[in-house]
Write an enzyme that holds these catalytic residues in place. Structure first.
Site, PDB file in Angstrom:
ATOM      1  N   TYR A 169      16.155  -4.719  -3.295  1.00 13.04           N
ATOM      2  CA  TYR A 169      14.861  -4.945  -3.318  1.00 13.04           C
ATOM      3  C   TYR A 169      13.825  -3.953  -2.832  1.00 13.04           C
ATOM      4  CZ  TYR A 169      10.783  -7.339  -1.681  1.00 13.04           C
ATOM      5  OH  TYR A 169       9.362  -7.805  -1.398  1.00 13.04           O
ATOM      6  N   SER A 178       6.268  -3.448  -0.168  1.00 11.63           N
ATOM      7  CA  SER A 178       6.794  -4.086   0.968  1.00 11.63           C
ATOM      8  C   SER A 178       7.205  -3.297   2.110  1.00 11.63           C
ATOM      9  CB  SER A 178       8.109  -5.110   0.422  1.00 11.63           C
ATOM     10  OG  SER A 178       8.911  -5.220   1.322  1.00 11.63           O
TER      11      SER A 178
END
Length: 357
Positions: free
Chosen positions: A172, A147
């Site tokens: 995350y 990401s």
């Protein structure tokens, strides 16, 4: 090839699976179909591939059972948790994959502030099971979703895969950085070609209901206010789904190779068969311009509630895609208005709104 696509009921995974089938690959899709967001969207994505023609009310998809598509015999689906190591091992032993693309993960930056355990289970333990299953079943070609959030406190733009990413600002992001470290270890120890894909704000038809485009479009249609974080000063490298899928397929077709001339100052490559790419549009857009594109398509203004920057959010993302261009001859290029138009058309049809809005 015979390819395992985890997260096949997800946004990117569903598009990727159909594209691979279209070109003749055999695909086994895996997903646990959790309730992080509207499951009807996930079921709809599976129906596109002929996995489920009708969802009977109150009926569950059987866990751990391979289902074959009614429209394409080369497409199979299994409902499974990545954390279920025994079942994962059995699946790999039975199906003998040529390549694996791991897109299954607990997504969302803000959700990780309140539900951290979900990220450890899926993104850490689950990814470990992917690596172990590849290792013990001679799968040498693995790509996986990372990401753009891994860049964290880095303020040097555009983000390069050779920048330091040791300062994430959400769990995350930390889980995605952990995946890159774990992958490198298995590349080094066991010769598995691993490629991490740092996606930049993916959008388009069949997108995630928790993402800004979904929320903004829904609010606009229903004449409701939207929360605009960082007072609209956010910059995002919005990347259209078809561009993302093309990049992923090129990575699947070109497994990472050891870099014989590796400079240890280049963390995106290694003496092991390991690589990390940014996949972004290389053209950041102001959040207010993004909202304007939605307004242009719908022909109406959206009321805005200006908000401060939220915990875990980064103010700007901007992808340096030099490696993607040099290694794979590819660069995402879909203009933002074109991509938003396609999304809104899909949204109005899927949710049954009047298309003349």
């Amino acid at each position: 090839m015979k390819i395992l696509v985890t997260g096949t009921a997800g946004f990117i995974g569903s598009h990727l699976s159909l594209k691979l089938l279209e070109r003749g690959d055999e695909v086994v899709g895996l997903d646990n179909i959790n309730d992080y967001y509207d499951q009807n969207v996930k079921y709809g994505r599976l129906q596109r591939g002929g996995i489920i023609q009708e969802i009977e009310e109150g009926k569950e998809i059987p866990y751990g059972k391979l289902l074959t598509s009614s429209t394409n015999p080369k497409y199979k689906f299994i409902k499974l948790n990545l954390e279920d190591k025994k079942a994962m091992m059995q699946l790999f032993e039975k199906e003998k994959f040529d390549a694996v693309c791991n897109l299954a993960a607990q997504a969302g930056v803000r959700y990780s502030l309140t539900n951290p355990d979900a990220y450890i289970d899926s993104n850490i333990i689950g990814f470990m099971n992917i690596l172990e299953s590849c290792r013990h079943n001679n799968v040498k070609n693995l790509c996986y979703a990372s990401s753009s959030s891994v860049y964290g406190l880095n303020e040097e733009l555009p983000f390069s895969t050779n920048h330091n990413v040791d300062h994430p600002i959400s769990l995350y992001a930390a889980s995605k950085k952990s995946n890159e470290l774990m992958a490198h270890t298995y590349s080094h120890l066991f010769g598995i070609s691993t490629t991490g894909l740092r996606f930049f704000t993916v959008y388009g038809p069949w997108g995630r209901p928790d993402m800004a485009l979904f929320l903004f479009t829904k609010a606009a249609i229903e004449d409701k206010k939207i929360d605009v974080f960082n007072n609209g000063e956010m910059l995002r490298d919005f990347t259209y789904i078809d561009d993302i899928v093309e990049g992923v397929i090129r990575v699947i077709d070109n497994p990472a190779k050891p870099n014989k001339n590796w400079d240890k100052k280049e963390p995106s490559t290694s003496s092991a068969p390991y690589k990390v790419y940014n996949i972004g549009n290389n053209n950041p857009v102001k959040l207010m311009d993004f909202i304007t594109a939605i307004e242009n398509k719908l022909g109406k203004k959206i009321e805005k509630n200006m908000m401060p920057l939220q915990a875990g959010d980064v103010p700007a993302t901007y992808a340096d895609v030099t490696d993607l261009v040099e290694d794979l001859g590819y660069k995402p290029a879909t203009p933002i208005q074109e991509g938003i138009n396609k999304f809104v058309d899909w949204y109005l049809e899927f949710f049954g709104y009047n298309k003349n809005l």
